[in-house]
Every structure is written in C-alpha cells, then in structure tokens.
Design a protein around this motif. Structure first.
Motif: not given
Length: 363
Positions: A15-25
């Motif tokens: 990812f270009i920058a970290p993505v958070t999905v339901r609290g998971v980085l």
C-alpha cells in the motif's frame, strides 16, 4: 472447451500508506491468482480474502482452491449454468468461489473473442462513474477531495470510525461547505456504531450533506429505527452476506443503496442477482472492491456497467491506494469515469514478474 493447465500464483502489493480494516493495520495486499489455460486462451481470476473482512485467511483459501482444482476437469462446457453447477456443488469460501468464476468467465470471453456476456443483464454502459475514497483528518480529506474534484470526480466516500465521530462531523461539514450539492458524499461506518451513537451522529450532520451511510449500526436490523430518527438513508454491505434475509425484512424505504463486494458475496452471478433485486427495489447497486488488484477491478467495472441502465458510482478507487499493481495498465478513472470494456481488457494482461507460481496442474 478443453482445459489444459491450471496454476495458482501468489502476489504481494504494498500500500502507498498503511490501510486500517476493522482495526487491523495492513501494509500490503496479498492474494492469489488462478491461471487457467485452454487450447485457445489463458485467463486469470483473483482470490484475495482481506484480513479483517473475510472469515477465510489467505492460507485457508489456498488450501481450498488446491483441493478444488481437480474438479475443473469435470467442466465440459464453460457456460454460466455449468459454472454455477460446478462451483455450487462444493461449499467454497466466497473469495475462492469468486476467483474461480472470474477465471472461467474470462476464459469463455477470450475463447469467443468478445467481452463477457451475463444472462438477464442490461446492455453495458460505455462509461461508469467511480467514487473517490477519502481518509484521514479533515485537512487531508479536503485536500484529496479538491484534487479529485478537479480531476472530474463527483462522488466521494468517507470512512466513519467509532471514537472519531467529531472528526468525521467536521470533515463532512467542511466538505458540504466546499462543494454543496455539486458533489455526492457517501459514508461508511462498517457496522461500528451502537444505535444511540449513530442517531446522535446522524442528527449532527448538515441537512442534505450525505446521500447515505453504509452499515451504520452494529445491529443492522435497527436500520428502520435509525432512518425514522434521522431521515438518513442507509446502505447494506456486510449484511448482504452475513444476514441476507435482512434485505427483505428492512425493505427499500430506509435504504439508499446495496453495496456489492463480489468476493464477499461469493461470485459474479450472485452479485448480479442482488444488483437485479436492487433495481427492482428502486435502490442503487454500488459495486465495490476490497482492495483487490486491477485483475478484479476490470471485472467489477464490467459488472457495474451491466447492473443498471444508469450505473451508480462504483467503489473502485481502491487501486489508487496500491503502490504497484498486477497488470500492465492498472485500473484508472482519470476523469471520474472508467471505460468498463477497456478496464476489463486491461485486467487480462498480468505482468509475470509480479506473481509467483505456487501450485501447477495438467488437467
């Protein structure tokens, strides 16, 4: 059709920058490609469960897919009915079923020399609108929104996070002040808010500032009560595969859209069935990705194009969050619109250096 080879390939995309999905980085997107080769063509399908969203892990998807591959030798005719029969006879995780169906649909199209044709679908639109994905603090949201608006985007989606509602309200108010009715803003709460939180949040928004909010409540069955208290339309996303009976129980009045993630719903045909139901109910069918590669985005663009006479803006801007992609020409909507036929053709050309073969069969 005579299938000759099947390969399972693995990939990683940062990812270009970290993505958070339901609290998971998440710092990278991982997935699989199923590559099928016949006497006349080679086609791909993507199997990409997303950590935090799917019940199946990537390793579990790989195990199930590996066990299923020999079943492909039973497919004598690669038609919609035969695909559904073969896939339906085995209980497959939704991401796996979607990838297998995608590969077979692509293979049929390549062998016939046309774009995929879907039973009972509308004639494909020549262009589909795409909504731009917004994230970050208010300044970041406005900066990205202004840039994307200049590029031609007129629909936007903002994530709403529990514990950050004041920031979201500030961003929504600032967005509304900046664009007024010249741009559409959608929200997505990912089932994170309890009823009182959601109602308080909804009442704090300027009138007419959003078109709908996806999955506002931890209990989607309360959406009619939320609508009665706030007059805000909701959209179903996760509920469509977690509790599919809720759509009929809730009915169309409190809803504005159905958000369709094929790799969560369990395939192309199933997603188009729900899109057809949305049309009958007078709701938008919004095709959306779970940060898959352009292999999937090209197919989803085509599904959006045949889902309605006037396709809704699709949630396919996720490719802009990937630092690299699997295809020679990644999915793009340079002026806020995508050409679905071109996007599908581009989705077929996978860069070999981006994938690693982990299993192979001669069928």
């Amino acid at each position: 059709m005579k299938l000759l080879h099947a390969d399972i390939c693995r990939y990683e995309l940062p990812f270009i920058a970290p993505v958070t999905v339901r609290g998971v980085l998440l710092r990278k997107r991982e997935g699989l490609l199923l590559r099928l080769t016949s006497e006349g063509a080679t086609a791909y399908g993507e199997i990409a469960p997303l950590t935090g969203l799917h019940a199946e892990s990537l390793d579990e998807a790989l195990q199930v897919l590996t066990a299923f591959i020999p079943e492909l030798s039973r497919l004598t005719r690669n038609t919609s009915a035969e695909r559904l029969r073969l896939i339906g006879e085995t209980k497959l995780p939704p991401s796996v079923a979607t990838g297998i169906e995608m590969a077979l649909v692509n293979l049929e199209a390549l062998e016939t020399g046309s774009i995929p044709v879907f039973p009972d679908a509308f004639s494909p639109a020549s262009k589909i609108p795409v909504n731009a994905l917004l994230a970050g603090d208010t300044a970041t949201v406005l900066d990205r929104a202004a840039k994307r608006y200049t590029e031609g985007f007129r629909a936007f989606k903002l994530k709403v996070r529990k514990g950050q509602l004041d920031e979201a309200i500030a961003s929504i108010r600032a967005f509304h002040d900046m664009f007024g009715n010249n741009a559409e803003l959608r929200l997505d709460a990912n089932q994170s808010l309890d009823f009182d939180e959601a109602v308080g949040f909804g009442k704090a928004l300027p009138h007419g500032s959003i078109s709908y909010i996806e999955e506002p409540l931890t209990d989607a069955a309360l959406i009619p009560e939320f609508h009665a208290a706030t007059s805000l339309p909701s959209a179903l996303d996760e509920s469509l595969w977690q509790r599919p009976e809720l759509l009929d129980e809730i009915g169309p009045e409190p809803l504005g859209a159905l958000v369709l993630k094929p790799n969560c719903i369990g395939g192309i045909a199933k997603s188009l069935d729900i899109a057809a139901k949305a049309h009958r109910m007078g709701l938008q069918a919004v095709f959306s990705s779970a940060f898959e590669s352009s292999v999937s985005l090209g197919m989803y663009a085509l599904l959006a194009a045949v889902s309605s006479p006037n396709p809704a803006a699709s949630g396919l801007d996720t490719a802009s969050f990937l630092a690299d992609d699997l295809t020679d020409t990644p999915f793009a909507a340079p002026d806020g619109f995508a050409d679905p036929a071109a996007a599908w053709r581009d989705s077929l050309r996978v860069k070999p250096e981006m994938i690693e073969i982990v299993e192979s069969w001669t069928l």
